[in-house]
Design a protein around this motif. Structure first.
Motif, PDB file in Angstrom:
ATOM      1  N   SER A 127       8.823  -1.463  -8.306  1.00  0.00           N
ATOM      2  CA  SER A 127       9.779  -0.345  -8.366  1.00  0.00           C
ATOM      3  C   SER A 127       9.806   0.418  -7.052  1.00  0.00           C
ATOM      4  O   SER A 127      10.852   0.969  -6.661  1.00  0.00           O
ATOM      5  N   ARG A 128       8.662   0.462  -6.337  1.00  0.00           N
ATOM      6  CA  ARG A 128       8.643   1.098  -5.023  1.00  0.00           C
ATOM      7  C   ARG A 128       9.433   0.251  -4.006  1.00  0.00           C
ATOM      8  O   ARG A 128      10.117   0.792  -3.140  1.00  0.00           O
ATOM      9  N   VAL A 129       9.317  -1.045  -4.125  1.00  0.00           N
ATOM     10  CA  VAL A 129      10.102  -1.924  -3.251  1.00  0.00           C
ATOM     11  C   VAL A 129      11.593  -1.747  -3.539  1.00  0.00           C
ATOM     12  O   VAL A 129      12.419  -1.687  -2.616  1.00  0.00           O
ATOM     13  N   LEU A 130      11.933  -1.643  -4.818  1.00  0.00           N
ATOM     14  CA  LEU A 130      13.335  -1.423  -5.190  1.00  0.00           C
ATOM     15  C   LEU A 130      13.861  -0.122  -4.597  1.00  0.00           C
ATOM     16  O   LEU A 130      14.994  -0.065  -4.092  1.00  0.00           O
ATOM     17  N   ARG A 131      13.036   0.909  -4.635  1.00  0.00           N
ATOM     18  CA  ARG A 131      13.452   2.184  -4.048  1.00  0.00           C
ATOM     19  C   ARG A 131      13.722   2.032  -2.546  1.00  0.00           C
ATOM     20  O   ARG A 131      14.674   2.600  -2.006  1.00  0.00           O
ATOM     21  N   ALA A 132      12.888   1.260  -1.874  1.00  0.00           N
ATOM     22  CA  ALA A 132      13.101   1.040  -0.437  1.00  0.00           C
ATOM     23  C   ALA A 132      14.403   0.295  -0.177  1.00  0.00           C
ATOM     24  O   ALA A 132      15.104   0.558   0.809  1.00  0.00           O
ATOM     25  N   ILE A 133      14.764  -0.643  -1.054  1.00  0.00           N
ATOM     26  CA  ILE A 133      16.005  -1.401  -0.897  1.00  0.00           C
ATOM     27  C   ILE A 133      17.215  -0.497  -1.089  1.00  0.00           C
ATOM     28  O   ILE A 133      18.191  -0.571  -0.341  1.00  0.00           O
ATOM     29  N   VAL A 134      17.151   0.364  -2.082  1.00  0.00           N
ATOM     30  CA  VAL A 134      18.313   1.194  -2.434  1.00  0.00           C
ATOM     31  C   VAL A 134      18.430   2.423  -1.533  1.00  0.00           C
ATOM     32  O   VAL A 134      19.500   2.695  -0.963  1.00  0.00           O
ATOM     33  N   ASP A 135      17.338   3.178  -1.381  1.00  0.00           N
ATOM     34  CA  ASP A 135      17.398   4.454  -0.666  1.00  0.00           C
ATOM     35  C   ASP A 135      17.139   4.333   0.833  1.00  0.00           C
ATOM     36  O   ASP A 135      17.468   5.237   1.598  1.00  0.00           O
ATOM     37  N   ARG A 136      16.489   3.276   1.259  1.00  0.00           N
ATOM     38  CA  ARG A 136      16.236   2.985   2.666  1.00  0.00           C
ATOM     39  C   ARG A 136      15.475   4.087   3.417  1.00  0.00           C
ATOM     40  O   ARG A 136      15.869   4.484   4.513  1.00  0.00           O
ATOM     41  N   PRO A 137      14.394   4.613   2.851  1.00  0.00           N
ATOM     42  CA  PRO A 137      13.582   5.569   3.606  1.00  0.00           C
ATOM     43  C   PRO A 137      12.801   4.849   4.688  1.00  0.00           C
ATOM     44  O   PRO A 137      12.615   3.624   4.627  1.00  0.00           O
ATOM     45  N   LYS A 138      12.322   5.596   5.661  1.00  0.00           N
ATOM     46  CA  LYS A 138      11.524   4.964   6.714  1.00  0.00           C
ATOM     47  C   LYS A 138      10.191   4.474   6.155  1.00  0.00           C
ATOM     48  O   LYS A 138       9.735   3.379   6.508  1.00  0.00           O
ATOM     49  N   GLN A 139       9.559   5.269   5.294  1.00  0.00           N
ATOM     50  CA  GLN A 139       8.269   4.888   4.735  1.00  0.00           C
ATOM     51  C   GLN A 139       8.189   5.304   3.269  1.00  0.00           C
ATOM     52  O   GLN A 139       8.798   6.300   2.862  1.00  0.00           O
ATOM     53  N   ILE A 140       7.454   4.526   2.511  1.00  0.00           N
ATOM     54  CA  ILE A 140       7.068   4.922   1.156  1.00  0.00           C
ATOM     55  C   ILE A 140       5.551   4.794   1.091  1.00  0.00           C
ATOM     56  O   ILE A 140       4.999   3.686   1.218  1.00  0.00           O
ATOM     57  N   ASN A 141       4.884   5.925   0.935  1.00  0.00           N
ATOM     58  CA  ASN A 141       3.419   5.959   0.926  1.00  0.00           C
ATOM     59  C   ASN A 141       2.905   6.405  -0.443  1.00  0.00           C
ATOM     60  O   ASN A 141       3.677   6.843  -1.306  1.00  0.00           O
ATOM     61  N   THR A 142       1.610   6.330  -0.606  1.00  0.00           N
ATOM     62  CA  THR A 142       0.948   6.872  -1.796  1.00  0.00           C
ATOM     63  C   THR A 142       0.147   8.107  -1.385  1.00  0.00           C
ATOM     64  O   THR A 142      -0.181   8.293  -0.202  1.00  0.00           O
ATOM     65  N   LEU A 143      -0.166   8.946  -2.361  1.00  0.00           N
ATOM     66  CA  LEU A 143      -0.944  10.152  -2.074  1.00  0.00           C
ATOM     67  C   LEU A 143      -2.312   9.767  -1.509  1.00  0.00           C
ATOM     68  O   LEU A 143      -2.785  10.370  -0.538  1.00  0.00           O
ATOM     69  N   LEU A 144      -2.942   8.743  -2.103  1.00  0.00           N
ATOM     70  CA  LEU A 144      -4.258   8.327  -1.621  1.00  0.00           C
ATOM     71  C   LEU A 144      -4.170   7.837  -0.171  1.00  0.00           C
ATOM     72  O   LEU A 144      -5.019   8.194   0.661  1.00  0.00           O
ATOM     73  N   GLY A 145      -3.180   7.063   0.126  1.00  0.00           N
ATOM     74  CA  GLY A 145      -3.021   6.562   1.488  1.00  0.00           C
ATOM     75  C   GLY A 145      -2.834   7.684   2.487  1.00  0.00           C
ATOM     76  O   GLY A 145      -3.422   7.671   3.581  1.00  0.00           O
ATOM     77  N   ASP A 146      -2.024   8.671   2.115  1.00  0.00           N
ATOM     78  CA  ASP A 146      -1.790   9.807   3.024  1.00  0.00           C
ATOM     79  C   ASP A 146      -3.056  10.642   3.199  1.00  0.00           C
ATOM     80  O   ASP A 146      -3.324  11.161   4.295  1.00  0.00           O
ATOM     81  N   LEU A 147      -3.846  10.781   2.120  1.00  0.00           N
ATOM     82  CA  LEU A 147      -5.094  11.546   2.222  1.00  0.00           C
ATOM     83  C   LEU A 147      -6.087  10.862   3.168  1.00  0.00           C
ATOM     84  O   LEU A 147      -6.716  11.507   4.014  1.00  0.00           O
ATOM     85  N   VAL A 148      -6.221   9.532   3.041  1.00  0.00           N
ATOM     86  CA  VAL A 148      -7.140   8.804   3.921  1.00  0.00           C
ATOM     87  C   VAL A 148      -6.648   8.864   5.363  1.00  0.00           C
ATOM     88  O   VAL A 148      -7.435   9.052   6.299  1.00  0.00           O
ATOM     89  N   ASP A 149      -5.323   8.715   5.537  1.00  0.00           N
ATOM     90  CA  ASP A 149      -4.748   8.785   6.882  1.00  0.00           C
ATOM     91  C   ASP A 149      -5.018  10.160   7.498  1.00  0.00           C
ATOM     92  O   ASP A 149      -5.391  10.278   8.683  1.00  0.00           O
ATOM     93  N   PHE A 150      -4.860  11.209   6.694  1.00  0.00           N
ATOM     94  CA  PHE A 150      -5.148  12.557   7.166  1.00  0.00           C
ATOM     95  C   PHE A 150      -6.629  12.689   7.532  1.00  0.00           C
ATOM     96  O   PHE A 150      -6.972  13.300   8.552  1.00  0.00           O
ATOM     97  N   GLY A 151      -7.493  12.103   6.704  1.00  0.00           N
ATOM     98  CA  GLY A 151      -8.927  12.170   6.980  1.00  0.00           C
ATOM     99  C   GLY A 151      -9.295  11.525   8.299  1.00  0.00           C
ATOM    100  O   GLY A 151     -10.139  12.039   9.049  1.00  0.00           O
ATOM    101  N   HIS A 152      -8.659  10.409   8.624  1.00  0.00           N
ATOM    102  CA  HIS A 152      -8.939   9.733   9.890  1.00  0.00           C
ATOM    103  C   HIS A 152      -8.590  10.611  11.094  1.00  0.00           C
ATOM    104  O   HIS A 152      -9.229  10.501  12.151  1.00  0.00           O
ATOM    105  N   HIS A 153      -7.582  11.475  10.925  1.00  0.00           N
ATOM    106  CA  HIS A 153      -7.170  12.349  12.036  1.00  0.00           C
ATOM    107  C   HIS A 153      -7.911  13.695  12.034  1.00  0.00           C
ATOM    108  O   HIS A 153      -8.280  14.203  13.092  1.00  0.00           O
ATOM    109  N   ALA A 154      -8.135  14.251  10.816  1.00  0.00           N
ATOM    110  CA  ALA A 154      -8.719  15.595  10.738  1.00  0.00           C
ATOM    111  C   ALA A 154     -10.256  15.570  10.774  1.00  0.00           C
ATOM    112  O   ALA A 154     -10.873  16.381  11.471  1.00  0.00           O
ATOM    113  N   VAL A 155     -10.868  14.671  10.008  1.00  0.00           N
ATOM    114  CA  VAL A 155     -12.344  14.600   9.946  1.00  0.00           C
ATOM    115  C   VAL A 155     -12.751  13.133  10.065  1.00  0.00           C
ATOM    116  O   VAL A 155     -13.226  12.510   9.099  1.00  0.00           O
ATOM    117  N   PRO A 156     -12.578  12.552  11.236  1.00  0.00           N
ATOM    118  CA  PRO A 156     -12.791  11.097  11.375  1.00  0.00           C
ATOM    119  C   PRO A 156     -14.209  10.655  11.059  1.00  0.00           C
ATOM    120  O   PRO A 156     -14.413   9.593  10.466  1.00  0.00           O
TER     121      PRO A 156
END
Length: 640
Positions: free
Chosen positions: A586-615
């Motif tokens: 369903s996330r892939v379908l959303r990318a096909i229809v709405d064409r956003p640049k990125q579709i992320n998850t909350l967990l992924g964004d939290l880990v990504d933030f951690g790598h930058h804020a508290v590596p």
């Protein structure tokens, strides 16, 4: 029997002049000078033309010595040379225009003298250049300047005709030629058509409004059928009068606002009126053609998809008169259609056949109805589920994977479900291919484009995952190559094969099914995360290059999903929080229809933030995860 030699007989105007000469002069014998590369297309034209058997084709080219005609005597008796061949593209380079328009015309004039024939030279309103004032049939060299190389070459071509000793000549100067007044048919985007996309935006406003508009200057348009009728009628009705000039133009002076008002009914736009006089607007337009504003204007033109040179033509002040020519055409029973009547037909044809955005429109029944979507890794898992969702929404889906049997099973299932439910006419098609094999990918794309015409969306879903620590892979560098072969190079092969096609259509979307591993850089996923990160970097760079070409990219970063890919890892069998295949699809379908640049998850964004804020802290947490979860038996080589 009258003999004609026609250059440019296969062109937009020339083909119509050819057909009218055959009708108006039943005894005409026409020799057409055609470039070798145009012979197949010209042959098909003659098959559809009444009297085409009276046309003799001779190969030649304006840029060749003696026009490429090896035996002039073989042409027979020629009474009239009708010269229509030229480069009509204002964006063409100066050297090409000079070679074809000026030098080529001089060669045709010399041939007409040799044949003792009347030369009918189709010139252009462009000869008037930037003359500020009235310009009649009697005018030629008034000291005018020329805003583009095209204007200059049309002037010099006509001068070459006038200066050829012993030549009997006649000149026809059409103004800006648009589509057929009866059908709206036009061969390409040119002149005012470049701005139709911007004018279409006014269709979003209530049609009852009266819009104040700046007077951008005068515009003179004539339909191609009128130009062809006029040339053929003047040739056949007045065959012996030489030294004449005819203006094939609209005697009614219209502003660009007037032109807009004739088109507005076709897209239900409000009418405009000139609120700011041209005397105030013209200095602003002129300032944009030089100095620091030139660069800004160039950037604007690129964003609008309009050649920069078109802005030089908006404020030309010439008053192009055609009173004498219109009177002569009335005697020949040729009347100019009213732009107010045929304007909407021009717009409708542009919308259906020429509008660069026509492939980006959505069907009113749904955004995926009628779209062609290619999905890799479509025989199972996320790819299969996403394909099913697209088919049920009316898309034609090209299923790509290595296993032909599994693909056929998936396609049969989807098509049967769709037919039973009575849903929009989506269809699944089977295309077995190994995407790591570049020649196989080239064959795949050629097959799909040949059989279906185009691809609207590519979904790079096929993937290989290896969960193994770097130390345990010290003697397994092939694991990294295999992972890159599918996740990176396989996707790149497909993108490179489809990108020129999408750019040509000015429409396309590419969905890359990536992973949270590209954000988390989690332990044991060094090979997998690196391959996904590489694809993301490649796609981001390409997306910045193709934005003006309307080819866009979406990255869908999915967490662990219950597919065959994670089956070898025992720890994942009972781990909570793993997504289902349908949720991921369903996330892939959303990318096909709405064409956003990125579709992320909350967990992924939290880990990504951690790598930058508290590596350091994030790295320690990742290390604890590494210690808590053992290597799978498959990774240790104990189980395949």
């Amino acid at each position: 029997m009258t003999g004609y030699l026609v250059t440019g007989a296969g062109g937009f105007i020339g083909s119509r002049v050819l057909q009218r000469l055959l009708v108006q002069d039943p005894d005409a014998r026409i020799t057409a000078l055609v470039r070798p590369s145009s012979l197949p297309r010209f042959g098909r034209l003659l098959e559809s033309v009444d009297g085409g058997d009276r046309v003799v084709t001779v190969t030649g080219d304006l840029t060749s010595r003696d026009l490429g005609i090896t035996d002039v005597g073989a042409l027979g008796d020629i009474d009239h040379v009708v010269h229509l061949a030229a480069i009509y593209d204002m964006t063409a380079d100066t050297a090409s225009q000079e070679e074809a328009n000026v030098e080529g015309t001089a060669k045709v004039a010399a041939l007409a003298v040799r044949l003792d024939a009347m030369m009918h030279h189709v010139s252009s309103i462009a000869v008037a250049g930037d003359w500020d004032g009235v310009y009649t049939e009697d005018d030629f060299d008034l000291g005018q300047g020329f805003p583009t190389p095209y204007h200059r070459t049309k002037f010099e071509a006509e001068k070459a005709v006038r200066d050829t000793a012993g030549l009997r000549w006649r000149v026809y100067r059409p103004s800006a030629v648009v589509g057929d007044s009866r059908t709206g048919e036009m061969d390409k985007i040119d002149g005012p058509y470049y701005f139709f996309g911007q004018l279409a935006l006014f269709g979003q406003l209530p049609s009852f409004l009266k819009m104040p508009m700046p007077n951008l200057g005068a515009i003179n348009l004539v339909p191609v059928d009128f130009v062809a009728d006029a040339i053929a009628a003047l040739i056949t009705h007045r065959p012996d009068d030489d030294g004449l000039v005819f203006h094939l133009s609209d005697p009614q002076r219209r502003t660009i606002t007037d032109m807009f008002n004739t088109l507005a009914p076709a897209f239900d736009a409000p009418r405009g009126f000139d609120a700011l006089p041209h005397t105030l607007i013209r200095p602003i337009l002129a300032a944009g053609s030089r100095g620091p504003l030139r660069s800004a204007r160039g950037l604007l033109a690129a964003q609008l998809g309009v050649p920069d040179v078109m802005f030089d033509l908006i404020s030309l002040p010439v008053d192009f008169r055609s009173d004498d020519s219109i009177a002569a055409l009335r005697e020949a029973d040729v009347d100019l259609p009213d732009l107010a009547e045929y304007g909407p037909r021009l717009w409708s044809y542009w919308r259906d056949h020429l509008d660069p955005a026509r492939y980006r429109r959505s069907d009113l029944r749904g955004p995926l109805v009628g779209k062609n979507i290619m999905i890799t890794g479509a025989s199972s898992g996320i790819g299969r589920a996403a394909a099913r969702m697209c088919v049920t929404r009316g898309a034609n889906v090209f299923l790509v994977a290595r296993s032909a049997d599994r693909l056929t099973e998936a396609a049969d299932e989807m098509n049967a479900e769709n037919a039973k439910a009575g849903l929009p006419a989506g269809q699944a098609y089977v295309y077995p291919a190994d995407i790591t094999d570049e020649p196989a990918v080239q064959t795949l794309i050629k097959s799909v484009l040949t059989e279906h015409g185009h691809v609207d969306v590519l979904v790079n879903n096929a993937g290989r995952s290896i969960r193994r620590s770097t130390l345990n892979a010290a003697d397994r560098s092939h694991d990294y190559r295999r992972t890159m072969a599918v996740n990176y190079f396989g996707a790149v092969h497909l993108i490179l094969a489809l990108l020129p096609h999408m750019v040509e259509r000015q429409s396309g979307h590419i969905v890359n099914v990536s992973s949270i591993a590209a954000q988390s850089h989690g332990p044991r996923f060094g090979a997998y995360g690196a391959s996904k990160a590489a694809l993301e970097a490649f796609s981001d760079a390409t997306a910045a290059e193709t934005l003006s070409d309307h080819v866009t990219f979406s990255t869908v970063r999915l967490p662990l999903t219950r597919t065959r890919m994670i089956a070898p890892t025992e720890a994942y069998q009972t781990q909570p929080g793993i997504w289902s295949v349908d949720k991921a699809a369903s996330r892939v379908l959303r990318a096909i229809v709405d064409r956003p640049k990125q579709i992320n998850t909350l967990l992924g964004d939290l880990v990504d933030f951690g790598h930058h804020a508290v590596p350091r802290l994030t790295n320690r947490i990742m290390h604890q995860e590494f210690l808590m979860l053992d290597e799978s038996e498959a990774a240790l080589g104990k189980k395949s």
